[in-house]
Design an enzyme around this catalytic site. Structure first.
Site, PDB file in Angstrom:
ATOM      1  N   ARG A  70       6.140  -2.047   6.120  1.00  0.00           N
ATOM      2  CA  ARG A  70       5.381  -2.618   5.005  1.00  0.00           C
ATOM      3  C   ARG A  70       5.771  -4.065   4.741  1.00  0.00           C
ATOM      4  O   ARG A  70       5.030  -4.804   4.147  1.00  0.00           O
ATOM      5  CB  ARG A  70       5.584  -1.764   3.736  1.00  0.00           C
ATOM      6  CG  ARG A  70       4.722  -0.520   3.735  1.00  0.00           C
ATOM      7  CD  ARG A  70       5.029   0.363   2.550  1.00  0.00           C
ATOM      8  NE  ARG A  70       6.268   1.115   2.722  1.00  0.00           N
ATOM      9  CZ  ARG A  70       6.730   2.001   1.839  1.00  0.00           C
ATOM     10  NH1 ARG A  70       6.073   2.213   0.727  1.00  0.00           N
ATOM     11  NH2 ARG A  70       7.830   2.670   2.075  1.00  0.00           N
TER      12      ARG A  70
ATOM     13  N   LYS B 291      -8.064  -2.684  -4.506  1.00  0.00           N
ATOM     14  CA  LYS B 291      -6.807  -2.436  -5.225  1.00  0.00           C
ATOM     15  C   LYS B 291      -6.001  -3.718  -5.316  1.00  0.00           C
ATOM     16  O   LYS B 291      -6.006  -4.523  -4.392  1.00  0.00           O
ATOM     17  CB  LYS B 291      -6.040  -1.376  -4.398  1.00  0.00           C
ATOM     18  CG  LYS B 291      -4.636  -1.110  -4.784  1.00  0.00           C
ATOM     19  CD  LYS B 291      -3.955  -0.195  -3.755  1.00  0.00           C
ATOM     20  CE  LYS B 291      -3.072  -0.956  -2.803  1.00  0.00           C
ATOM     21  NZ  LYS B 291      -2.283  -0.116  -1.901  1.00  0.00           N
TER      22      LYS B 291
ATOM     23  N   ASP C  57      -5.032   7.239   4.531  1.00  0.00           N
ATOM     24  CA  ASP C  57      -4.032   6.168   4.388  1.00  0.00           C
ATOM     25  C   ASP C  57      -2.950   6.361   5.447  1.00  0.00           C
ATOM     26  O   ASP C  57      -2.853   7.428   6.064  1.00  0.00           O
ATOM     27  CB  ASP C  57      -3.416   6.216   2.979  1.00  0.00           C
ATOM     28  CG  ASP C  57      -2.949   4.833   2.520  1.00  0.00           C
ATOM     29  OD1 ASP C  57      -2.943   3.899   3.338  1.00  0.00           O
ATOM     30  OD2 ASP C  57      -2.590   4.693   1.338  1.00  0.00           O
TER      31      ASP C  57
ATOM     32  N   THR D  52       5.474   7.070  -3.096  1.00  0.00           N
ATOM     33  CA  THR D  52       5.626   7.683  -4.427  1.00  0.00           C
ATOM     34  C   THR D  52       4.354   8.408  -4.870  1.00  0.00           C
ATOM     35  O   THR D  52       4.349   9.069  -5.902  1.00  0.00           O
ATOM     36  CB  THR D  52       5.941   6.602  -5.483  1.00  0.00           C
ATOM     37  OG1 THR D  52       4.830   5.691  -5.538  1.00  0.00           O
ATOM     38  CG2 THR D  52       7.202   5.838  -5.151  1.00  0.00           C
TER      39      THR D  52
ATOM     40  N   THR E  34      -0.476   5.211  -5.342  1.00  0.00           N
ATOM     41  CA  THR E  34      -1.719   4.629  -4.818  1.00  0.00           C
ATOM     42  C   THR E  34      -2.784   5.700  -4.619  1.00  0.00           C
ATOM     43  O   THR E  34      -3.910   5.584  -5.097  1.00  0.00           O
ATOM     44  CB  THR E  34      -1.428   3.951  -3.446  1.00  0.00           C
ATOM     45  OG1 THR E  34      -0.384   3.017  -3.616  1.00  0.00           O
ATOM     46  CG2 THR E  34      -2.666   3.288  -2.875  1.00  0.00           C
TER      47      THR E  34
HETATM   48  C1  R5P Z   1      -0.111   0.399   1.104  1.00  0.00           C
HETATM   49  O1  R5P Z   1      -0.599  -0.615   1.578  1.00  0.00           O
HETATM   50  C2  R5P Z   1       0.137   1.638   1.895  1.00  0.00           C
HETATM   51  O2  R5P Z   1      -0.847   1.867   2.843  1.00  0.00           O
HETATM   52  C3  R5P Z   1       0.273   2.839   0.994  1.00  0.00           C
HETATM   53  O3  R5P Z   1      -0.950   3.036   0.319  1.00  0.00           O
HETATM   54  C4  R5P Z   1       1.355   2.667  -0.035  1.00  0.00           C
HETATM   55  O4  R5P Z   1       2.497   2.076   0.505  1.00  0.00           O
HETATM   56  C5  R5P Z   1       1.712   3.993  -0.629  1.00  0.00           C
HETATM   57  O5  R5P Z   1       2.739   3.842  -1.550  1.00  0.00           O
HETATM   58  P1  R5P Z   1       2.821   4.767  -2.829  1.00  0.00           P
HETATM   59  O6  R5P Z   1       2.592   6.175  -2.371  1.00  0.00           O
HETATM   60  O7  R5P Z   1       4.215   4.538  -3.370  1.00  0.00           O
HETATM   61  O8  R5P Z   1       1.773   4.301  -3.784  1.00  0.00           O
END
Ligand code: R5P
Length: 318
Positions: free
Chosen positions: A95, A191, A217, A222, A225
């Site tokens: 990331r 987003k 995704d 966590t 998102t």
């Molecule tokens: C973001 O760009 C990634 O693709 C995921 O959507 C994100 O890292 C998920 O993180 P979390 O579950 O903490 O929201």
């Protein structure tokens, strides 16, 4: 060159499945730690001149997994292995793939340097956070994708009126390819990232009313998102939501969030072992072991992996 499979200590279950498919016993390896936490690895069989596959996702605890992988590569290199293939279905630090503000690291590039300098000859991974990370490596990368496995599972459910939804603009390409396989339209969630693991939904581009929305995704950490996305889709009139994500990091209260969100099903691949004992009836894991075994065999035989990307043909033909 004989083929050998080494399982790191992170995901022995996946390595055992692969070893059963390929009918090759895992190479005995000792993993231990000194009292201060320093890692120790010893390969307990000769590897000179052999084609070695190390199965080790860089998953929680990420720094231990990474260090163990690096010293395993080093041990193999110093033991004159013929070729060192790293099978890291999940690569942590992906990331952090660019500088967004000043004085930040590009950790994904640092990981690429570490794996390469340690002595890996090839990397196999699945659903990198961004495709461009392949360019950080100066060794060959086989970069697989998970959406065809999810699409096959969804297809079996014979759902009518579906839409594939990208939870952010960065996931649009993946969503489009999955929609092509499922022959349905896509929608994209606009987003805005407000901090690590924090985001805010601004808008949904595309028609979701009256449809079953399939969110796709690369990972759920966590759960913030994806669960916000699921709620927003229901508010916009979607009749059901199914969530597909390749890597199940499931940190903090992610399982509770998934359980409480309006999605009826949450699908992951087994790229990493379960990170929590908490479960939910909604959560299912699809195994990538068969596909991985085939890919490893093809790599060993220097055969083209194109056949394993059959969905690419379909995407091109449609
Ligand atoms: C973001 O760009 C990634 O693709 C995921 O959507 C994100 O890292 C998920 O993180 P979390 O579950 O903490 O929201």
């Amino acid at each position: 060159m004989e083929m050998q499979i080494i399982s790191g200590s992170c995901h022995r279950k996946l390595a055992q499945k692969v070893s059963r498919y390929l009918k090759i016993k895992l190479t005995p390896t000792q993993f231990s730690s000194f009292a201060d936490g320093e890692k120790y690895v010893r390969i307990k069989r000769k590897v000179r001149g052999d084609d070695i596959f190390i199965i080790q996702p860089i998953c929680p605890p990420v720094n231990d997994s990474l260090m163990e992988l690096l010293i395993t590569i080093d041990a193999l290199k110093r033991a004159s292995a013929g070729r060192i293939n790293v099978i890291a279905p999940y690569l942590a630090y992906s990331r952090q793939d660019r500088k967004v503000i000043s004085r930040e690291p590009i950790s994904a590039k640092l990981i690429a340097n570490l794996i390469t300098i340690a002595g890996a000859d090839r990397l196999f991974t699945i659903d990198l956070h961004k495709d461009q990370i392949q360019g950080y490596y100066d060794i060959p990368i086989d970069h697989f994708v998970g959406y065809p496995l999810f699409a096959a599972h969804i297809k079996k459910q014979n759902l009518k009126n579906i839409v594939v939804v990208a939870p952010d603009v960065g996931a649009a390409d993946r969503a489009r390819k999955m929609a092509t396989l499922l022959q349905c339209p896509i929608a994209i969630i606009d987003k805005r990232r407000t901090g690590h693991n924090q985001s805010e939904i601004l808008n949904i581009v595309g028609e979701v009313k009256g449809k079953t929305a399939i969110l796709i995704d690369d990972l759920i950490d966590t759960g913030g998102t994806i669960t916000s996305a699921a709620k927003a889709l229901i508010i916009e009139g979607a009749v059901d939501v199914k969530i597909c994500a390749t890597h199940a990091l499931l940190s903090k209260d992610a399982v509770e969030k998934l359980e409480a969100c309006p999605a009826s099903e949450v699908l992951f691949l087994d790229t990493i072992p379960p990170t929590t004992k908490k479960t939910s009836k909604k959560i299912k894991y699809l195994s990538m072991a068969k596909l991985l075994s085939k890919a490893m065999l093809y790599i060993h035989l220097n055969k083209s992996l194109g056949k394993l990307f059959t969905w690419e043909d379909k995407v091109t033909k449609l």
